[in-house]
Design a protein around this motif. Structure first.
Motif, mmCIF file in Angstrom:
data_model
loop_
_atom_site.group_PDB
_atom_site.id
_atom_site.type_symbol
_atom_site.label_atom_id
_atom_site.label_comp_id
_atom_site.label_asym_id
_atom_site.label_seq_id
_atom_site.Cartn_x
_atom_site.Cartn_y
_atom_site.Cartn_z
ATOM 1 N N SER A 25 -3.530 -48.921 -15.361
ATOM 2 C CA SER A 25 -2.797 -49.528 -14.253
ATOM 3 C C SER A 25 -2.584 -48.528 -13.127
ATOM 4 N N VAL A 26 -2.338 -49.084 -11.941
ATOM 5 C CA VAL A 26 -1.994 -48.308 -10.754
ATOM 6 C C VAL A 26 -0.710 -48.911 -10.210
ATOM 7 N N ARG A 27 0.237 -48.051 -9.842
ATOM 8 C CA ARG A 27 1.550 -48.511 -9.369
ATOM 9 C C ARG A 27 1.839 -47.906 -8.009
ATOM 10 N N LEU A 28 2.352 -48.737 -7.098
ATOM 11 C CA LEU A 28 2.798 -48.276 -5.777
ATOM 12 C C LEU A 28 4.262 -48.652 -5.643
ATOM 13 N N LYS A 29 5.129 -47.638 -5.700
ATOM 14 C CA LYS A 29 6.566 -47.864 -5.639
ATOM 15 C C LYS A 29 7.036 -47.912 -4.192
ATOM 16 N N CYS A 30 7.968 -48.796 -3.897
ATOM 17 C CA CYS A 30 8.568 -48.938 -2.580
ATOM 18 C C CYS A 30 9.281 -47.639 -2.191
ATOM 19 N N SER A 31 9.295 -47.332 -0.899
ATOM 20 C CA SER A 31 9.944 -46.107 -0.423
ATOM 21 C C SER A 31 11.418 -46.045 -0.799
ATOM 22 N N CYS A 32 12.090 -47.190 -0.871
ATOM 23 C CA CYS A 32 13.509 -47.191 -1.246
ATOM 24 C C CYS A 32 13.696 -47.279 -2.760
ATOM 25 N N GLY A 33 12.603 -47.479 -3.496
ATOM 26 C CA GLY A 33 12.678 -47.488 -4.954
ATOM 27 C C GLY A 33 13.049 -48.814 -5.581
#
Length: 94
Positions: free
Chosen positions: A7-15
């Motif tokens: 998997s690949v995950r992209l977390k939001c800047s605010c978390g």
């Protein structure tokens, strides 16, 4: 049937949210991808009676429903995500 997952995950800047792309390779050679937006906030009021009624009304009239979004404030983080997605498409899962 056995499977291998990556998997690949992209977390939001605010978390508070993340885009997750999961790849599953099955023994028969079939490959599946699952794309999800995972939300960790509980302040949207979607679970109250009025929140559910509002959502149902929007669905009834064909309006889009937005549960979450992922805001990325640094372009290099998004570029890395795109590069990781490209790698996920061509690599076999270990």
């Amino acid at each position: 049937m056995d499977k291998k997952e990556a998997s690949v995950r992209l977390k939001c800047s605010c978390g508070c949210s993340a885009v997750v792309v999961e790849k599953t390779e099955w023994d028969d050679g079939e490959i599946d991808y699952d794309i999800s937006i995972q939300d960790s906030r509980y302040d949207h009021n979607y679970t109250t009676f009025w929140g559910r009624l509002k959502t149902a009304t929007k669905i009834l009239f064909g309006k889009p429903i937005y549960y979450s979004d992922v805001y990325i404030e640094k372009p290099e983080i998004y570029k890395k995500f795109v590069d990781d997605l490209g790698a996920l498409c061509v690599e076999t899962v270990e």
